[in-house]
Each structure stands twice: as structure tokens, then as C-alpha cells.
Design an enzyme around this catalytic site. Sequence first.
Site, short mmCIF file in Angstrom:
data_model
loop_
_atom_site.label_atom_id
_atom_site.label_comp_id
_atom_site.label_asym_id
_atom_site.label_seq_id
_atom_site.Cartn_x
_atom_site.Cartn_y
_atom_site.Cartn_z
N GLY A 503 0.83 -1.19 0.00
CA GLY A 503 0.00 0.00 0.00
C GLY A 503 0.86 1.24 0.00
O GLY A 503 2.09 1.18 0.08
N GLY A 505 0.80 5.79 0.96
CA GLY A 505 0.14 6.95 1.53
C GLY A 505 0.94 8.19 1.23
O GLY A 505 1.95 8.16 0.51
N GLY A 508 4.64 7.77 2.27
CA GLY A 508 5.51 6.75 1.73
C GLY A 508 4.75 5.49 1.35
O GLY A 508 3.53 5.46 1.32
N VAL A 510 4.48 0.99 1.57
CA VAL A 510 4.68 -0.15 2.46
C VAL A 510 4.91 -1.39 1.61
O VAL A 510 4.21 -1.64 0.62
CB VAL A 510 3.45 -0.36 3.37
CG1 VAL A 510 3.69 -1.52 4.34
CG2 VAL A 510 3.13 0.91 4.14
N LYS A 527 7.84 -0.06 6.00
CA LYS A 527 7.32 1.23 5.56
C LYS A 527 8.49 2.15 5.23
O LYS A 527 9.39 2.37 6.04
CB LYS A 527 6.46 1.85 6.66
CG LYS A 527 5.80 3.15 6.28
CD LYS A 527 4.77 3.57 7.31
CE LYS A 527 3.63 2.57 7.34
NZ LYS A 527 2.55 3.01 8.24
N ASP A 622 -4.13 10.55 13.65
CA ASP A 622 -4.67 10.12 12.36
C ASP A 622 -5.43 8.81 12.51
O ASP A 622 -5.13 7.81 11.85
CB ASP A 622 -3.56 9.98 11.32
CG ASP A 622 -4.14 9.87 9.90
OD1 ASP A 622 -5.24 10.39 9.67
OD2 ASP A 622 -3.48 9.24 9.05
#
Length: 783
Positions: A503, A505, A508, A510, A527, A622
Amino acid sequence: MVIAIFFFLLLSTLHTASAQQTQYSNISLGSSLTPTGTHSYWLSRSGLYAFGFYKEANDYAVGIFLVGFPEKTTVVWTANRDNSQRLVPSNTTLLLSSDGRLLLQPTQGQDIYIVTLDQSASSASMLDSGNFVLYNSNQQIIWQSFEHPTDTLLPGQRLSSGEELFSSASNTDHSKGLFRLKMQSDGNLVQYPVDTPDTAPYSYWTSWSDGVGNNVTLNLDDDGHLYLLNSSSVLKNLTGGYPKKGMMYLMRIDVDGIFRLYSHSSDQKGNWSVPWESSNDKCDPKGLCGLNGFCTTMDEEAECNCLPGFDFVDPDKWSSGCERNFTAPSCKDKEESVEYTMRPLDNTMWENIPYSVLQMPTKEDCEEACLEDCNCEAALYTDRECRKQRLPLRYGRRLLSDSTVAFIKVGTSKRIINGVPVDKHKETKKELRLDILIVSILLVALAFVVLVISGMLIYRNRVWAYKKISEKGNIELGEDVGPRAFTYAELEQVTNGFKEELGSGSFGKVYKGSMSMLSSLKMVAVKRLEKVLAEGEREFQTEMKVIGKTHHRNLVRLLGYCLDGTNRLLVYEYMSNGSLADILFAPENRPSWDERIRIALDIARGILYLHEECETQIIHCDIKPQNILMDEYRRAKISDFGLAKLLKPDETKTFTGIRGTRGYVAPEWHCKLPVTVKADVYSFGIVLLEIICCRRSVDWSLPEDEAVLEEWVYNCFNACEMGKLMGDEQIDKRKLERMVKVGLWCIQDEPSLRPSMKKVLLMMEGTVDIPVPPSPTSFLSAI
């Protein structure tokens, strides 16, 4: 009479083999019963009521009971409740003696009288009404059970002015219990704990009928009509009538201190219903949890807890109360004392019997005042008033609407002897023998030698392990240590050149990797951060140490990090079921209601740990479904906790920005106000509403009035139309209402109105009451 005939027909098949018992309506002198013999009780003509022996624990008691009914409501009258000889062995005889006395005759010891009579009885009878009576020679009633009720009223029976009913100790022990119901001479029917004055501070239920006349009685009719009556008229109806053919009623003050009207119908197959009860809050009865215990409601059921520093006297019997789990020396003991700390207990009510009342501006002042006073064992603070109390505390209950904070003095592990702090488990000796000193020196020397040899071996093994890694490229990690520092080359090897992306974001990407861990291959998530602080290595390492010390079942564990040149990477445990968003917003993976509630509780516990329980407080900043990952058992774990500290302030805003629609960001972010843990509470509230409704917080594909989730939820809640939130899903409406109310409290625009995560968890678990939330105002302020 119709009811009596009905139950006679219902139960006649149970007694065809006992013709002699079914005919016992008139009992003559010399008649006797034995607990295990052919005749253990005298029946009424209908066969519905019996007077005689019934089983209790390993012995027998004497009373009146319904034959063939559920155990909970079988016994309606008990003999000798205050007598220590109430229970008798199986070789005891119940006798209506030739000289007109009703008594128990054990094989050894003195006779035990069942009733006290002013004149001799000539006969007795078990009536169809449930009344057991004794007659004189003129067939006049000289004693009847209806005039001496224990915990139950039957139809036609009354509780006269000045009389009381007492609850039983338990459903299987019919001795006197903790509560009483009194018909007062002022016309008021009131409930109290036992052994208390008949005054308002001790009552927990009242009919509010005082001052309406003398000689007021509590009455129960055949149709279930329960009411207060004076000599001329009905003063107050507690229940209306329930006229129904074949229905039977009785009223009882139960073990839990609440008195209830029970009904039974022929089509219920032995089960009893409760058409009316004095209270639906099972924590109302004062003293339910005993001394130093307090009551909380859990899904409308009462649950008892102990004060901090206390344990239950009997874990299987909450009413036995709680006792200290440490020994507190007397204030008069000048040689020995205990070091104390104060433990707070929010939103609890207690009996108000202080020995000192002080005016204090803050609760911290009250806490300190009690800590410095040897005689003070607890302090209650509310409305700038500090009430010092001695133990035990009584009548405790948790009530969210009450602002009282109780501070409890709890002993630490240290004690002080003659002014010197010592370990309480350490033995002190006035004299030290020479041989012990010599042995101690030898042991120290031996330990030093062992330590040196061990250090050399550890150093040698580490050098060997490093060479092993260098030669074979095998990366191994132990889970029982803190985050390990990796090189960029090692993590490149772990991820096979960052080949499989899981994934990405704004901070950065993962990648999936694998490494050897405790002789087995373990999947990890690596990550790769792109936006990190530029201040250098020290800040990054400090942050990793803080996060690395967090250990909680609902947090994704940080296993390692990389600080290699400009490269910043983090190594986490791998979550095989993806994120909460993957299962919540995909119809084919949608979890059940019970699983969704479990997931919400998991998230709340993880946030509570970050806010209050870990060594350094962490504000996540978050909380959203994408940052809540699911392990192989679909247990929720929070990820990215603390990472906001690694990003620049302006990037924090980008990281959580909602870009024109209301999302997970608390309003204070947009007002440039100081951000506290309440920002996480707001985000959790949004996530909770998403979990409840299985949809995103903003969805413009829906009708305009449903697009913004929190607006739609509040409108449905306010209009009492919460069924719309669940569609066709069938769930417990009480749990839905509780969860919705928690979510609405969490998303209040004003941070001070939001509850702490500790209180959020208590509300979700049903431990505390939840007030009706106000509208989360200023819906547009964050856009």
C-alpha cells in the site's frame, strides 16, 4: 375460586399417588411430618399450596410453597427466618402436638417452636389462598401466616401499617437478606437497606404517598391490582389490574432489593412474568455490593466492583463487600507506617458521613489534604467541597451524571520503620553475624567471576552472529527486545528489493518482507518514509525508542527501523487481513454486528493505552479505518501511532486533510488551536459511526440528507428513527442506541465536551449511564 379449581386440575396428576396428602385441608392434633417420609407437607384442597418441609442447601426448612412451580418463586413464606436453627436435618419431625403447639422435634436437642401462641390450637389448615391458619376449639383463627409475611404477598394478603417485608439472602437461602420494604405509619411505602433508620437519606424507593392518612395498607387483589388503601378509599395505585382468566399473581421483594409483581398463566409452562417492578435500575438498591464496593450497570444488569486497593471478601458473593489487599498500621503506631498514594474513582456516589468537610478550590487540593491526614482513608470531592471519610464506604454506585470524585488511599509496596523506608518483604536484623558476612563476600566474588566469563561469551557470540549475517545474509529478529536498528541493505534484502508493495500513503509506501524470527520465517511490513524531520538522527532514534516501548494487543508492533543516510524505514508486524476499511466498506467482507462492536472496543482500548497507559503519552493524530489493521483473527490493531511527530507541521495538515468535506480531523486543527488527546477522541467518534453503519463518513453518491454521516446519524437519533441506520440488519436496539450516543458525544465540536477515552470505553461497555448528547454543532466550521 376459579383460579383454585384451574390449578387443582393442572396439578392433580402430580398427586394421584398421594391421596392422603391431597386431602389435608384440616390438620388435627397429633399430625406430623418428616422431611424424607411419605408425608413431608400438608397440601391445600386444590393441591396448589403446601405447608411443610422443603429442601435448602444440604438440610431442610419449614415454610409455605407452591407445588410444581419454578424454584425462584416457589417459597412464599418461611418459618423462623431469624433463628439459627432454621435449617434442620432429615431426622427432624414437624408436629402439631396434642397440647396444641406447632413445633419441630429433632432427635437430639430441644424442641423448636414454629409459632408463638397465646392459647392452644385445636386444629390447623392449609387454605387454598396460601394462608396457613391455626384454630382454637371454637374454630376461631388464633394465628395465620398472612399476618406474618416474610418476603411475599399473595392475593388477598395485605401489609399493614408499621409492618415490613424482608428480602431473602439469596434465591436458595430464605433467611433475611439485605433489603426491606416498610409500610410506614405516615402512609408512605418505602424501601431501605436493613439495619438503617427510617429516614430519607437511606431510602432508595418511595411511593410518595405520605401524609394521606393513618392505617394505610399495601394490598394485592386476585387480578394483580397492587395498591395503597386506607380505611375509606384507595390512595394510590401501584399497578392497574390485569384481569385474565387463569392468571395467578404474587408480589415479592427480591434478593436484589427490588420488589416485583409476578404473574403466571397456564400457557407459560411454569415460567413467571414480571408485569411491574419498583425500579428498572438494578443499582438503585443501596448496599447491593456490600462495604467498600460500588455498583455499575452493564447492559441493564448490576455488576459490583471494589475500591482501588481492595478485593472481594467472597468473589462468589458480591454482597459480602470488599476488604483491603494490604495491611494498614494504626495511626497510633509511631514505629511503623505505610507509604500511601491516592487513587481516583470518578462519577461515584457514596453515603455522606464525613468526619471533616473542607472548602477546596481544586480536587488536587482535596487529594493532598487526605494524603497528609493519617485518619483520612478516602475523600469525596464535588462542587469545591472536600469531604474526608473513614472506611468503610457504603452504598456506592457509579453514575455518569454525578460529578463526585472519590480519592481512595492505597498503600504502596514500601513501609517505613522508625522513619526509614524499607521493603515490606525484607527481613531486618539488628545483628549481622561474621559468618554471614564472609559468605556474602565469597558469593559476590563468585558472581563477579561468572559475570566476566558471561560477558566474554556474549561478546564472542555477537561477533560470531554478525559474521554469520554477513556471510549468509540471514536477517534474524527477536520479538522480546525493543526495535532493532537495520541497515538499508538489510531491509532491501528482507523485501527482495522492495518488490511486493502492500500500500501507499502521503508519507511513503509499504512493502511485504520476510525474516527469520526465533528459528521460523515471519512476514513483516516495511514502511519507507518520504517526508520526515530534517533535524537529524537523534530525534528519529528517540521517537523510535518511545514507540518501541509500547506493547498492547491492539497496537501494531514496531519491530525495527532504519536510519541510513537519507533513508528512513520502519519495520512492523504483518497484518494478514488488511485494514478495517477493506472489510468494513466491502459488502462481501462486512463483519456482523457483534464483530463490529468487538472491533470498536479493540480500537478504543488501543487509543486508551496510547493516551493514558504507556510510559510516554502519544497522540495518534490520524485515527481512520485505513490505519486500523486486522490480524489473522480479525482483531483490530492501530498502526502509525506517534508517526505524526516525525512529520513537519504543514505535512501533518496535508496528511489528515479532508479537502472540502468533513472527515476524521477534529475542528481544532483548522482553528490553529492546541491539539490534545481529544483530537483522537473526535476521530474515533467518526470511525465508530462508520463501524455502526458500515459506510464512509462522507459519501456524495447518497441522497444529500444522508451524505454526511454524522449529520444523518444525529438527525435519525433526534427523530428516534435509528432503525434507518441499520437497514435490514436485525440487532439489539439498546446496544445500537448506546453506541450511537457514544459516537455523538465523541464528535462534539467543543473538545471539553468530548469524554476521555477511558470514559468512552466505560460507556461502550455499558458500565456507566450515557446522557442524551447535544447536537454536534457547527457542522460547517471544519469545511
